[in-house]
Design a protein around this motif. Structure first.
Motif, PDB file in Angstrom:
ATOM      1  N   GLU A 308       0.840  -1.210   0.000  1.00  0.00           N
ATOM      2  CA  GLU A 308       0.000   0.000   0.000  1.00  0.00           C
ATOM      3  C   GLU A 308       0.872   1.256   0.000  1.00  0.00           C
ATOM      4  O   GLU A 308       0.596   2.217  -0.722  1.00  0.00           O
ATOM      5  CB  GLU A 308      -0.895  -0.060   1.240  1.00  0.00           C
ATOM      6  N   TRP A 309       1.927   1.281   0.805  1.00  0.00           N
ATOM      7  CA  TRP A 309       2.827   2.443   0.834  1.00  0.00           C
ATOM      8  C   TRP A 309       3.460   2.654  -0.538  1.00  0.00           C
ATOM      9  O   TRP A 309       3.584   3.787  -1.018  1.00  0.00           O
ATOM     10  CB  TRP A 309       3.933   2.263   1.872  1.00  0.00           C
ATOM     11  N   ARG A 310       3.866   1.561  -1.137  1.00  0.00           N
ATOM     12  CA  ARG A 310       4.473   1.609  -2.457  1.00  0.00           C
ATOM     13  C   ARG A 310       3.502   2.228  -3.463  1.00  0.00           C
ATOM     14  O   ARG A 310       3.860   3.136  -4.235  1.00  0.00           O
ATOM     15  CB  ARG A 310       4.776   0.154  -2.841  1.00  0.00           C
ATOM     16  N   ASP A 311       2.262   1.770  -3.433  1.00  0.00           N
ATOM     17  CA  ASP A 311       1.263   2.308  -4.352  1.00  0.00           C
ATOM     18  C   ASP A 311       0.993   3.779  -4.052  1.00  0.00           C
ATOM     19  O   ASP A 311       0.768   4.577  -4.964  1.00  0.00           O
ATOM     20  CB  ASP A 311      -0.047   1.518  -4.227  1.00  0.00           C
ATOM     21  N   THR A 312       0.991   4.116  -2.774  1.00  0.00           N
ATOM     22  CA  THR A 312       0.678   5.489  -2.388  1.00  0.00           C
ATOM     23  C   THR A 312       1.745   6.468  -2.861  1.00  0.00           C
ATOM     24  O   THR A 312       1.429   7.526  -3.394  1.00  0.00           O
ATOM     25  CB  THR A 312       0.546   5.586  -0.850  1.00  0.00           C
ATOM     26  N   TYR A 313       3.008   6.121  -2.659  1.00  0.00           N
ATOM     27  CA  TYR A 313       4.073   7.110  -2.894  1.00  0.00           C
ATOM     28  C   TYR A 313       4.802   6.932  -4.215  1.00  0.00           C
ATOM     29  O   TYR A 313       5.493   7.849  -4.658  1.00  0.00           O
ATOM     30  CB  TYR A 313       5.058   7.100  -1.725  1.00  0.00           C
ATOM     31  N   GLN A 314       4.720   5.747  -4.808  1.00  0.00           N
ATOM     32  CA  GLN A 314       5.403   5.504  -6.092  1.00  0.00           C
ATOM     33  C   GLN A 314       6.892   5.843  -5.992  1.00  0.00           C
ATOM     34  O   GLN A 314       7.466   6.473  -6.892  1.00  0.00           O
ATOM     35  CB  GLN A 314       4.748   6.331  -7.203  1.00  0.00           C
ATOM     36  N   LYS A 315       7.472   5.448  -4.888  1.00  0.00           N
ATOM     37  CA  LYS A 315       8.905   5.648  -4.641  1.00  0.00           C
ATOM     38  C   LYS A 315       9.422   4.399  -3.938  1.00  0.00           C
ATOM     39  O   LYS A 315       8.626   3.612  -3.423  1.00  0.00           O
ATOM     40  CB  LYS A 315       9.117   6.882  -3.738  1.00  0.00           C
ATOM     41  N   PRO A 316      10.736   4.237  -3.884  1.00  0.00           N
ATOM     42  CA  PRO A 316      11.245   3.103  -3.097  1.00  0.00           C
ATOM     43  C   PRO A 316      10.829   3.245  -1.627  1.00  0.00           C
ATOM     44  O   PRO A 316      10.811   4.357  -1.085  1.00  0.00           O
ATOM     45  CB  PRO A 316      12.777   3.225  -3.238  1.00  0.00           C
ATOM     46  N   THR A 350       9.522  -9.297   0.249  1.00  0.00           N
ATOM     47  CA  THR A 350       8.682 -10.044  -0.696  1.00  0.00           C
ATOM     48  C   THR A 350       7.414  -9.265  -1.040  1.00  0.00           C
ATOM     49  O   THR A 350       6.504  -9.812  -1.666  1.00  0.00           O
ATOM     50  CB  THR A 350       8.337 -11.440  -0.155  1.00  0.00           C
ATOM     51  N   ARG A 351       7.377  -7.994  -0.672  1.00  0.00           N
ATOM     52  CA  ARG A 351       6.362  -7.085  -1.189  1.00  0.00           C
ATOM     53  C   ARG A 351       7.023  -5.974  -2.020  1.00  0.00           C
ATOM     54  O   ARG A 351       6.451  -4.901  -2.213  1.00  0.00           O
ATOM     55  CB  ARG A 351       5.538  -6.497  -0.032  1.00  0.00           C
ATOM     56  N   GLY A 352       8.231  -6.253  -2.461  1.00  0.00           N
ATOM     57  CA  GLY A 352       8.919  -5.308  -3.347  1.00  0.00           C
ATOM     58  C   GLY A 352       9.458  -4.087  -2.633  1.00  0.00           C
ATOM     59  O   GLY A 352       9.723  -3.063  -3.272  1.00  0.00           O
ATOM     60  N   CYS A 353       9.649  -4.190  -1.327  1.00  0.00           N
ATOM     61  CA  CYS A 353      10.153  -3.070  -0.541  1.00  0.00           C
ATOM     62  C   CYS A 353      11.435  -3.499   0.180  1.00  0.00           C
ATOM     63  O   CYS A 353      11.964  -4.586  -0.062  1.00  0.00           O
ATOM     64  CB  CYS A 353       9.096  -2.623   0.462  1.00  0.00           C
ATOM     65  N   TYR A 354      11.918  -2.627   1.046  1.00  0.00           N
ATOM     66  CA  TYR A 354      13.178  -2.890   1.735  1.00  0.00           C
ATOM     67  C   TYR A 354      13.016  -2.624   3.234  1.00  0.00           C
ATOM     68  O   TYR A 354      12.035  -2.013   3.662  1.00  0.00           O
ATOM     69  CB  TYR A 354      14.285  -2.027   1.117  1.00  0.00           C
ATOM     70  N   GLU A 399       8.652  -6.958  -7.804  1.00  0.00           N
ATOM     71  CA  GLU A 399       7.368  -6.268  -7.801  1.00  0.00           C
ATOM     72  C   GLU A 399       6.375  -7.093  -7.002  1.00  0.00           C
ATOM     73  O   GLU A 399       6.353  -8.319  -7.133  1.00  0.00           O
ATOM     74  CB  GLU A 399       6.849  -6.101  -9.231  1.00  0.00           C
ATOM     75  N   PRO A 400       5.534  -6.455  -6.183  1.00  0.00           N
ATOM     76  CA  PRO A 400       4.574  -7.260  -5.414  1.00  0.00           C
ATOM     77  C   PRO A 400       3.569  -7.940  -6.328  1.00  0.00           C
ATOM     78  O   PRO A 400       3.167  -7.392  -7.347  1.00  0.00           O
ATOM     79  CB  PRO A 400       3.886  -6.240  -4.499  1.00  0.00           C
ATOM     80  N   MET A 401       3.161  -9.137  -5.939  1.00  0.00           N
ATOM     81  CA  MET A 401       2.134  -9.869  -6.670  1.00  0.00           C
ATOM     82  C   MET A 401       0.797  -9.153  -6.468  1.00  0.00           C
ATOM     83  O   MET A 401       0.533  -8.564  -5.431  1.00  0.00           O
ATOM     84  CB  MET A 401       2.010 -11.301  -6.161  1.00  0.00           C
ATOM     85  N   ARG A 402      -0.045  -9.264  -7.482  1.00  0.00           N
ATOM     86  CA  ARG A 402      -1.380  -8.653  -7.425  1.00  0.00           C
ATOM     87  C   ARG A 402      -2.387  -9.728  -7.752  1.00  0.00           C
ATOM     88  O   ARG A 402      -2.150 -10.589  -8.582  1.00  0.00           O
ATOM     89  CB  ARG A 402      -1.527  -7.553  -8.471  1.00  0.00           C
ATOM     90  N   SER A 413       2.876 -12.999   1.373  1.00  0.00           N
ATOM     91  CA  SER A 413       3.613 -11.989   0.623  1.00  0.00           C
ATOM     92  C   SER A 413       4.184 -12.657  -0.615  1.00  0.00           C
ATOM     93  O   SER A 413       4.766 -13.740  -0.534  1.00  0.00           O
ATOM     94  CB  SER A 413       4.747 -11.432   1.483  1.00  0.00           C
ATOM     95  N   GLY A 414       4.024 -12.008  -1.732  1.00  0.00           N
ATOM     96  CA  GLY A 414       4.531 -12.584  -2.968  1.00  0.00           C
ATOM     97  C   GLY A 414       5.076 -11.497  -3.870  1.00  0.00           C
ATOM     98  O   GLY A 414       4.569 -10.384  -3.890  1.00  0.00           O
ATOM     99  N   SER A 415       6.116 -11.832  -4.619  1.00  0.00           N
ATOM    100  CA  SER A 415       6.762 -10.848  -5.474  1.00  0.00           C
ATOM    101  C   SER A 415       7.263 -11.554  -6.721  1.00  0.00           C
ATOM    102  O   SER A 415       7.372 -12.780  -6.769  1.00  0.00           O
ATOM    103  CB  SER A 415       7.926 -10.187  -4.737  1.00  0.00           C
ATOM    104  N   GLN A 416       7.568 -10.758  -7.734  1.00  0.00           N
ATOM    105  CA  GLN A 416       7.969 -11.347  -9.004  1.00  0.00           C
ATOM    106  C   GLN A 416       8.873 -10.395  -9.755  1.00  0.00           C
ATOM    107  O   GLN A 416       8.931  -9.199  -9.482  1.00  0.00           O
ATOM    108  CB  GLN A 416       6.727 -11.653  -9.845  1.00  0.00           C
ATOM    109  N   ASN A 417       9.563 -10.968 -10.693  1.00  0.00           N
ATOM    110  CA  ASN A 417      10.286 -10.209 -11.699  1.00  0.00           C
ATOM    111  C   ASN A 417      10.362 -11.130 -12.909  1.00  0.00           C
ATOM    112  O   ASN A 417      11.095 -12.121 -12.901  1.00  0.00           O
ATOM    113  CB  ASN A 417      11.686  -9.819 -11.204  1.00  0.00           C
ATOM    114  N   GLY A 418       9.576 -10.831 -13.933  1.00  0.00           N
ATOM    115  CA  GLY A 418       9.472 -11.753 -15.056  1.00  0.00           C
ATOM    116  C   GLY A 418       8.905 -13.083 -14.578  1.00  0.00           C
ATOM    117  O   GLY A 418       7.901 -13.114 -13.863  1.00  0.00           O
TER     118      GLY A 418
END
Lengths: 484, 484
Positions: A308-316, A350-354, A399-402, A413-418
């Motif tokens: 949600e934070w990622r979607d909100t701010y569109q920043k790392p 695993t949600r595309g954050c740090y 990137e977080p899974m949707r 929690s799930g994430s992907q890249n390709g």
């Protein structure tokens, strides 16, 4: 004309000049230089280093010849010109870290940078023996970022005086905020160089509320001068990040929100290199939408909100204080278990954050890693290193899974890249897993135990829509990679 | 005039009358009775039980003589009068459960009731063998409430046909929603009686979305008739609670929010005894502020919000679905670990709220406890029984601890009643604990391990402001009681 010399790309060219010692050179003398290469030019502030010595530091971002010329209100410092050659960087020099692909980071040479930092707020104020022990500990860990304060700290477990003060101080202990103390900064710069040698980014905290010397309650004019001085001295260090404050909101009575905006704007304007800029909250979040915030630094235990934070701010997003591993009995902070620390790291990543580490085990001499450094006593650090290894083996930032029609990703929690997937199940223990597997690609499956640090490759290759049997135990992860 | 008989307080007086079988007595015959004792009177609906048999059930709430008289649109059922004597309840009969002290429950005789329920949605639709096994399992557990549906269930793991259908059904499988099936209700009443014998409250779910027979998509008129019939039959059972629905919001396309309000109002109006009324959400919470909601039933994994829900609604909070212990691989629901189940129970209870259990381990014959009953396969139940024992040894319902200037109670969970304190530390592991101890009272301290089910009394008595040393391990609790 300065003698020509070779400076590596993203290294530091330093011009030392001699100027007046009379009056207060910190206030009285202005000094800048313009560095130019072709169409590209940088305006760089110099600074007074005491004893009639004036310095200008510059980090060249391109190889080739650079020319410079100084400007000053003092004749002997004005119009000094010269040139130097910028050469290829040494093998370990990848340049400064920058935002990459909106949510991630990379060094300037394109090498991905995945922040796995820790926190030693006041480690540079502890004296040589302990500071060297901290460095020795850091050398043995895989942490690649360190949150650290410029100013010394006054707080529980932090009652010792620093060896150096950032401002000149008289015998009665009164600070003169118009005069910086060069010895303080020489020491700080030595410690920054030590971190650079270890490949550790310095997330430098410019203000913080835990103070008994008056640094937290200077006037805005003093704050602005302090910021300009720090930037003039340190911005050329390619591994410096600007963290405007730790728990800035606990200073809001003295420094209202508009002043924090001004601080950010000053840093943005004065730093020629655009080093990373963030601010760390206590309870009230800064509005990280503001354009001068390069990445979102938060303190929060609500790690499942990361997407949600990622979607909100569109920043790392870096959750630099998802709470500290430890057994601190004061209040209820600083006492999560190592297991929980690792769980929160995995959930963020695993949600595309740090995420960031801290450790607060009580100590007979009050040497808690989170502030003073020293040695680690906990159990999370090797597991965090294990996770860093997994992330660095991934094809890039995750990137977080949707799954729009499911609440699944609120739970696990799930994430992907390709075709790459990294799932973390946390407190969930399904006996099998089928969701979110890559389609039309034969893939390998690794069962990962984040606590026991094992990676078990399942014996056969899977195909799309396959279901993977799981052991039905909590706190496991699954990695899926193309077998092609 | 009916023959006088003795009925225990909160027992059931049942008046059986013979009336017409012609036409459709479910639609054509009206039947009520007024029961009176002094100034107190109750209007009670009768119902048709098939084969010309009409019943009126009444639960007397006071000892002494009661008189009644019937009213009907059929002469032979109209004006029938009689009396009975209500005597003292038997020892295990404490009366119906009611809301007590805003946030808690008690039986009508004042005995505290702490809900520790479980969920077997479709257990009464499984046939004698499995239903008796479920009852045998319940007899061995300490669960004192059961969430169960009136209607059969169609969902994953729930594909078997029920033995009985609530409505008359022709050979082609078409239901006649104007005719109830008395055999269905005789069976349901037998199972309710079985639960009563075990001291288990029946949290009866009136609607739910998991349906292939048309029960979830009846017209409002059919719904209203169904509700009135169920209430006429079952409201006299002192251990029945009305749960308007499981996951009512998944039915919103067919049954809009205003209809749910109407259902609540009908139940409130038709039930002479004011049995407890709640409604269970999927994703969208009902507005539990509405006056007909007696207590807040929620589905949520966010157990640390419990104190906030309590403050918001000022009613008892039961998180009846804090997720199920299990290993269900479908979606990501129904697969939290036993440890997490116990952790969430403790978090709810030590915030002055209540919780419910469910279990979803996959089974070769699809017999999952959460829906069909059978036997338990998990590890949380004995730990929940242990917690129930602790709560029943407390001096009464617990109030959440408050500490206005601290975020401590967002992290750990603490509750009190007078000088009694029950703290639960969850993922926190402070090496000592000093906050929130009762003042000016010498007190004993018990260290509780919720998973290993041990209670260790510390060897000496403490006094106010004392600090208690803790083992520095997560998932422990501390109980403090006056030593006086």
């Amino acid at each position: 004309m300065n003698k020509a010399m070779d400076i590596e790309r993203w290294g530091i060219f330093e011009l030392a000049l001699t100027g007046p010692e009379v009056g207060n050179p910190f206030l009285d003398v202005t000094l800048q230089a313009e560095f130019r290469q072709g169409e590209q030019s940088f305006q760089v502030d110099g600074f007074y280093d005491g004893n009639g010595r004036f310095l200008i530091r510059f980090m060249p971002n391109q190889e080739g010849n650079w020319e410079y010329v100084t400007r000053s209100n003092v004749a002997e410092l004005d119009g000094r010109s010269g040139q130097f050659t910028c050469v290829a960087p040494s093998p370990d020099n990848h340049g400064p870290v920058q935002v990459h692909n909106t949510y991630h980071f990379a060094y300037a040479d394109g090498t991905p940078y995945f922040p796995f930092g820790t926190t030693c707020y006041a480690w540079t104020h502890q004296g040589r023996e302990l500071e060297e022990q901290t460095l020795a500990t850091l050398a043995q860990t895989s942490f690649n970022k360190l949150r650290m304060c410029v100013f010394p700290k006054d707080y529980v477990y932090n009652k010792n005086e620093p060896e150096h003060y950032p401002f000149v101080r008289d015998a009665a202990g009164t600070h003169d905020f118009t005069q910086f103390n060069p010895a303080f900064f020489h020491h700080l710069e030595q410690r920054l160089a030590d971190l650079a040698r270890l490949g550790i980014e310095a997330d430098l905290i410019l203000f913080h509320p835990y103070d008994r010397w008056g640094y937290a309650t200077m006037t805005p004019e003093e704050d602005f001068r302090y910021l300009r001085y720090v930037i003039a001295r340190l911005a050329a260090f390619r591994h410096v990040w600007w963290s405007l404050a730790n728990e800035y909101d606990f200073l809001l009575d003295d420094k209202p929100m508009a002043l924090w905006d001004q601080f950010f704007q000053l840093v943005q304007e004065a730093d020629p290199y655009g080093r990373l800029r963030s601010i760390h909250n206590g309870r009230i979040w800064y509005d990280h939408h503001k354009p001068w915030v390069t990445h979102v630094c938060v303190q929060s235990s609500a790690v499942k909100k990361a997407t949600e934070w990622r979607d909100t701010y569109q920043k790392p997003i870096i959750n630099d204080e998802l709470e500290y591993e430890g057994n601190n009995p004061v209040g209820t902070w600083g006492c999560i278990s190592a297991h929980e620390e690792v769980h929160r790291f995995w959930t963020m990543v695993t949600r595309g954050c740090y995420a960031g580490h801290g450790e607060t085990y009580v100590h007979p001499e009050d040497i808690l890693w989170w502030s003073k450094g020293g040695v680690l006593h906990g159990e999370s650090e090797p597991r965090i290193a294990f996770l860093r290894g997994i992330l660095e083996a991934a094809p890039g930032g995750l990137e977080p899974m949707r799954h729009p029609s499911s609440t699944s990703w609120d739970r696990i929690s799930g994430s992907q890249n390709g075709a790459y997937r990294l799932f973390y199940f946390g407190e969930y223990q399904p006996s099998a897993w089928a969701m979110g597997l890559p389609e039309d690609v034969p893939f390998t499956v690794d069962l990962i135990d984040p606590w026991n640090m094992t990676i078990t490759r399942l014996p056969h290759t899977f195909h799309n829509a396959a279901q993977i049997d799981l052991p039905g135990k909590p706190y496991l992860a699954v990695r899926i990679q193309s077998a092609a």
